[in-house]
Design a protein around this motif. Structure first.
Motif, PDB file in Angstrom:
ATOM      1  N   VAL A 233      34.317  49.001  36.301  1.00 15.74           N
ATOM      2  CA  VAL A 233      33.666  47.763  36.730  1.00 15.74           C
ATOM      3  C   VAL A 233      32.618  47.300  35.706  1.00 15.74           C
ATOM      4  O   VAL A 233      32.642  46.136  35.289  1.00 15.74           O
ATOM      5  CB  VAL A 233      33.055  47.921  38.141  1.00 15.74           C
ATOM      6  CG1 VAL A 233      32.247  46.701  38.521  1.00 15.74           C
ATOM      7  CG2 VAL A 233      34.154  48.180  39.161  1.00 15.74           C
TER       8      VAL A 233
ATOM      9  N   GLN B 254      32.986  43.782  33.529  1.00 18.39           N
ATOM     10  CA  GLN B 254      31.923  42.788  33.656  1.00 18.39           C
ATOM     11  C   GLN B 254      31.208  42.541  32.330  1.00 18.39           C
ATOM     12  O   GLN B 254      30.643  41.484  32.117  1.00 18.39           O
ATOM     13  CB  GLN B 254      30.901  43.226  34.704  1.00 18.39           C
ATOM     14  CG  GLN B 254      31.415  43.132  36.109  1.00 18.39           C
ATOM     15  CD  GLN B 254      30.417  43.652  37.128  1.00 18.39           C
ATOM     16  OE1 GLN B 254      29.512  44.409  36.796  1.00 18.39           O
ATOM     17  NE2 GLN B 254      30.602  43.253  38.378  1.00 18.39           N
TER      18      GLN B 254
ATOM     19  N   ARG C  92      37.246  36.468  31.731  1.00 17.09           N
ATOM     20  CA  ARG C  92      37.813  37.727  32.211  1.00 17.09           C
ATOM     21  C   ARG C  92      39.179  37.918  31.567  1.00 17.09           C
ATOM     22  O   ARG C  92      39.814  36.959  31.148  1.00 17.09           O
ATOM     23  CB  ARG C  92      37.939  37.714  33.723  1.00 17.09           C
ATOM     24  CG  ARG C  92      38.787  36.582  34.233  1.00 17.09           C
ATOM     25  CD  ARG C  92      38.912  36.612  35.744  1.00 17.09           C
ATOM     26  NE  ARG C  92      39.427  35.390  36.265  1.00 17.09           N
ATOM     27  CZ  ARG C  92      40.665  34.932  36.097  1.00 17.09           C
ATOM     28  NH1 ARG C  92      41.519  35.605  35.390  1.00 17.09           N
ATOM     29  NH2 ARG C  92      41.048  33.798  36.622  1.00 17.09           N
TER      30      ARG C  92
ATOM     31  N   TRP D 285      39.216  45.144  43.736  1.00 16.44           N
ATOM     32  CA  TRP D 285      38.202  44.480  42.926  1.00 16.44           C
ATOM     33  C   TRP D 285      38.856  43.660  41.814  1.00 16.44           C
ATOM     34  O   TRP D 285      38.460  42.522  41.560  1.00 16.44           O
ATOM     35  CB  TRP D 285      37.251  45.526  42.337  1.00 16.44           C
ATOM     36  CG  TRP D 285      36.093  44.933  41.624  1.00 16.44           C
ATOM     37  CD1 TRP D 285      34.926  44.478  42.175  1.00 16.44           C
ATOM     38  CD2 TRP D 285      35.985  44.706  40.217  1.00 16.44           C
ATOM     39  NE1 TRP D 285      34.103  43.989  41.189  1.00 16.44           N
ATOM     40  CE2 TRP D 285      34.727  44.125  39.976  1.00 16.44           C
ATOM     41  CE3 TRP D 285      36.811  44.947  39.140  1.00 16.44           C
ATOM     42  CZ2 TRP D 285      34.295  43.779  38.708  1.00 16.44           C
ATOM     43  CZ3 TRP D 285      36.382  44.603  37.878  1.00 16.44           C
ATOM     44  CH2 TRP D 285      35.141  44.024  37.667  1.00 16.44           C
TER      45      TRP D 285
ATOM     46  N   ARG E  90      39.286  39.230  41.458  1.00 18.66           N
ATOM     47  CA  ARG E  90      38.869  38.470  40.284  1.00 18.66           C
ATOM     48  C   ARG E  90      40.031  37.842  39.544  1.00 18.66           C
ATOM     49  O   ARG E  90      39.849  37.255  38.487  1.00 18.66           O
ATOM     50  CB  ARG E  90      38.079  39.363  39.340  1.00 18.66           C
ATOM     51  CG  ARG E  90      36.657  39.475  39.810  1.00 18.66           C
ATOM     52  CD  ARG E  90      36.047  40.811  39.589  1.00 18.66           C
ATOM     53  NE  ARG E  90      34.750  40.900  40.240  1.00 18.66           N
ATOM     54  CZ  ARG E  90      34.577  41.195  41.504  1.00 18.66           C
ATOM     55  NH1 ARG E  90      35.608  41.388  42.286  1.00 18.66           N
ATOM     56  NH2 ARG E  90      33.371  41.284  42.026  1.00 18.66           N
TER      57      ARG E  90
END
Length: 126
Positions: A19, A23, A38, A56, A60
């Motif tokens: 993660v 990010q 992304r 997750w 996204r």
């Protein structure tokens, strides 16, 4: 080319670093349209096979190919894994990173970022 870099202790599981690394990817300029914030897809081995990570990534809009424990063979990711292995071998070529001499993690991360910058520079100028 390395898009994001991070360091962690040897006793931290790889899945906990996914993660923050995703990010930490900066916006990438494309030829048309707005900057991409992304990645479009992510390939990972069985160490990242957790339902919360899959959710997750899906939330996204990142397509993921994560090998499933006990079901998929490790050979299928080999055609994409060589990119990661090649980048790690480039980083291992930096003598300062081969063995960690710095006591503070901030210093080691700074030298790793400099090495990644040099890798990007070499790839762009060749």
């Amino acid at each position: 080319m390395p898009l994001s870099v991070g360091i962690s202790g040897a006793n931290v599981h790889d899945s906990q670093a996914l993660v923050p690394l995703v990010q930490g990817i900066p916006p990438v300029r494309s030829h048309r349209g707005p900057r991409r914030r992304r990645p479009a897809e992510l390939h990972a081995d069985k160490g990242y096979d957790y339902a919360h990570l899959r959710r997750w990534l899906s939330a996204r809009g990142i397509r993921h190919w994560i090998a499933r424990k006990g079901m998929d063979s490790s050979q299928r990711l080999g055609r994409h894994r060589w990119v990661v292995e090649r980048t790690i071998s480039w980083l291992a070529g930096c003598r300062r990173l081969h063995r960690r001499y710095e006591r503070k993690p901030e210093h080691f991360l700074a030298f790793t970022s400099i090495a990644c910058t040099l890798i990007c520079l070499r790839r762009l100028t060749s």
